[in-house]
Design a protein around this motif. Structure first.
Motif, mmCIF file in Angstrom:
data_model
loop_
_atom_site.group_PDB
_atom_site.id
_atom_site.type_symbol
_atom_site.label_atom_id
_atom_site.label_comp_id
_atom_site.label_asym_id
_atom_site.label_seq_id
_atom_site.Cartn_x
_atom_site.Cartn_y
_atom_site.Cartn_z
ATOM 1 N N PRO A 54 -27.411 -22.376 26.309
ATOM 2 C CA PRO A 54 -28.452 -22.258 25.982
ATOM 3 C C PRO A 54 -29.109 -22.324 27.625
ATOM 4 O O PRO A 54 -28.453 -22.751 28.241
ATOM 5 C CB PRO A 54 -28.128 -23.651 25.524
ATOM 6 C CG PRO A 54 -26.983 -24.205 25.596
ATOM 7 C CD PRO A 54 -26.171 -22.921 26.280
ATOM 8 N N PRO A 55 -30.682 -22.426 27.163
ATOM 9 C CA PRO A 55 -31.282 -22.573 28.307
ATOM 10 C C PRO A 55 -31.562 -23.905 28.842
ATOM 11 O O PRO A 55 -31.596 -25.326 28.546
ATOM 12 C CB PRO A 55 -32.994 -22.236 27.606
ATOM 13 C CG PRO A 55 -33.080 -22.895 27.065
ATOM 14 C CD PRO A 55 -31.488 -22.218 25.538
ATOM 15 N N LEU A 56 -31.861 -23.932 29.789
ATOM 16 C CA LEU A 56 -32.130 -24.977 31.465
ATOM 17 C C LEU A 56 -32.583 -26.333 30.353
ATOM 18 O O LEU A 56 -33.635 -25.574 30.008
ATOM 19 C CB LEU A 56 -31.811 -24.987 32.099
ATOM 20 C CG LEU A 56 -30.118 -24.686 33.110
ATOM 21 C CD1 LEU A 56 -30.604 -24.567 34.308
ATOM 22 C CD2 LEU A 56 -29.008 -25.094 32.840
ATOM 23 N N ALA A 57 -32.156 -27.628 30.482
ATOM 24 C CA ALA A 57 -34.153 -28.402 29.661
ATOM 25 C C ALA A 57 -34.504 -28.886 31.186
ATOM 26 O O ALA A 57 -33.621 -28.697 32.879
ATOM 27 C CB ALA A 57 -33.087 -29.637 29.519
ATOM 28 N N VAL A 62 -34.187 -38.405 37.043
ATOM 29 C CA VAL A 62 -34.792 -37.845 38.708
ATOM 30 C C VAL A 62 -34.801 -39.630 39.853
ATOM 31 O O VAL A 62 -35.252 -40.290 38.548
ATOM 32 C CB VAL A 62 -35.599 -37.183 39.040
ATOM 33 C CG1 VAL A 62 -35.210 -35.424 38.432
ATOM 34 C CG2 VAL A 62 -37.099 -38.052 37.687
ATOM 35 N N GLU A 63 -33.982 -39.344 40.344
ATOM 36 C CA GLU A 63 -34.382 -40.383 41.592
ATOM 37 C C GLU A 63 -35.452 -39.823 43.331
ATOM 38 O O GLU A 63 -35.322 -39.267 42.911
ATOM 39 C CB GLU A 63 -33.276 -41.100 42.618
ATOM 40 C CG GLU A 63 -32.924 -41.851 41.219
ATOM 41 C CD GLU A 63 -30.716 -41.871 41.870
ATOM 42 O OE1 GLU A 63 -30.620 -41.501 42.760
ATOM 43 O OE2 GLU A 63 -29.855 -42.216 41.257
ATOM 44 N N CYS A 93 -30.101 -28.867 35.408
ATOM 45 C CA CYS A 93 -31.668 -29.172 34.875
ATOM 46 C C CYS A 93 -32.565 -28.632 35.642
ATOM 47 O O CYS A 93 -31.922 -27.866 35.946
ATOM 48 C CB CYS A 93 -32.257 -30.358 34.757
ATOM 49 S SG CYS A 93 -32.512 -31.023 36.022
ATOM 50 N N LEU A 94 -33.897 -27.807 35.476
ATOM 51 C CA LEU A 94 -34.900 -27.046 35.563
ATOM 52 C C LEU A 94 -36.524 -27.936 36.210
ATOM 53 O O LEU A 94 -36.295 -28.606 35.700
ATOM 54 C CB LEU A 94 -35.225 -26.009 35.285
ATOM 55 C CG LEU A 94 -34.168 -25.124 34.869
ATOM 56 C CD1 LEU A 94 -35.357 -23.505 34.060
ATOM 57 C CD2 LEU A 94 -33.832 -23.877 36.279
ATOM 58 N N ARG A 124 -32.805 -24.969 40.178
ATOM 59 C CA ARG A 124 -31.668 -25.583 39.476
ATOM 60 C C ARG A 124 -31.694 -26.222 40.319
ATOM 61 O O ARG A 124 -31.183 -26.112 41.864
ATOM 62 C CB ARG A 124 -31.301 -24.055 39.333
ATOM 63 C CG ARG A 124 -30.393 -24.487 38.045
ATOM 64 C CD ARG A 124 -29.660 -23.639 38.340
ATOM 65 N NE ARG A 124 -28.506 -24.277 37.416
ATOM 66 C CZ ARG A 124 -28.070 -23.273 35.841
ATOM 67 N NH1 ARG A 124 -28.476 -22.009 36.226
ATOM 68 N NH2 ARG A 124 -26.252 -23.581 35.553
ATOM 69 N N LEU A 125 -31.367 -28.035 39.495
ATOM 70 C CA LEU A 125 -30.770 -29.057 39.988
ATOM 71 C C LEU A 125 -29.138 -28.995 39.944
ATOM 72 O O LEU A 125 -29.321 -29.419 38.622
ATOM 73 C CB LEU A 125 -31.508 -30.040 40.129
ATOM 74 C CG LEU A 125 -32.407 -30.010 41.749
ATOM 75 C CD1 LEU A 125 -33.582 -30.876 41.180
ATOM 76 C CD2 LEU A 125 -32.963 -29.627 43.014
ATOM 77 N N SER A 126 -28.039 -28.934 40.093
ATOM 78 C CA SER A 126 -26.935 -29.361 39.523
ATOM 79 C C SER A 126 -26.952 -31.016 39.621
ATOM 80 O O SER A 126 -27.798 -31.361 40.470
ATOM 81 C CB SER A 126 -26.126 -28.724 40.396
ATOM 82 O OG SER A 126 -25.523 -29.065 42.081
#
Length: 190
Positions: A54-57, A62-63, A93-94, A124-126
């Motif tokens: 599935p595409p990343l949301a 977030v902080e 997430c993106l 892209r953030l893990s």
């Protein structure tokens, strides 16, 4: 055998004509072609297709933190600040584009910071990873500047603003707007 002829091979004359056409389940090969993949034996099933990822949301959890002021050369009122957006969710997430940034003044007004003209990319953030955006502001003095009580940052493609303490002093206004030169840049990796 009773007068019936049984084929020994489907490919009898392939070397002579470069084209094989046969019946009874044999393949058709044209000059320069390749044999198609064999069908599964009758009574068996083909392997299941791998499900698509599935595409990343867009990043929703977030902080946001604000770095220290870095003066812009040649301008005693203009400073750069690094806004850091950290993925606090348990999944990747993106971030794609510009964060929305607004300041709420002690006088009750809320003013938006315009976006820069810079192009953006997908970041892209893990979980636990950080992206950043550059905020450029013109800071005023305590006597004449617009006093900010808080800053709100909405991640790109997000709808939930994150309130952030603004510890860096009052802004320069031009009329009822944030002075020209104030801007927010796109989110970048790191």
């Amino acid at each position: 055998m009773g007068g019936r002829i049984r084929p020994v091979s489907c490919i009898v004359s392939a070397a002579l004509i470069g084209l094989v056409t046969a019946t009874g389940g044999c393949a058709r090969v044209e000059s320069g072609g390749a044999l198609p993949a064999a069908a599964p034996p009758s009574g068996s099933t083909a392997p299941a297709a791998t499900p698509a990822t599935p595409p990343l949301a867009a990043c929703a959890d977030v902080e946001v933190t604000v770095g220290s002021a870095t003066p812009v050369a040649g301008d005693q009122q203009t400073f750069k600040f690094e806004l850091r957006l950290r993925n606090s969710a348990a999944t990747d997430c993106l971030l794609s584009g510009f964060p929305g940034v607004s300041f709420a003044g002690a006088d009750g007004r809320v003013l938006d910071v315009p976006r820069s003209a810079a192009s953006y990319q997908q970041v892209r953030l893990s979980p636990g990873a950080t992206g950043h955006s550059e905020l450029v502001t013109k800071l005023g003095d305590n006597a004449t500047g617009w006093h900010v009580s808080k800053m709100n940052v909405t991640p790109p493609n997000g709808t939930k603003a994150v309130p952030v303490t603004w510890p860096h002093g009052p802004f320069v206004l031009k009329g009822d707007q944030i002075a020209p030169g104030n801007q927010i840049g796109p989110v970048l990796p790191g």
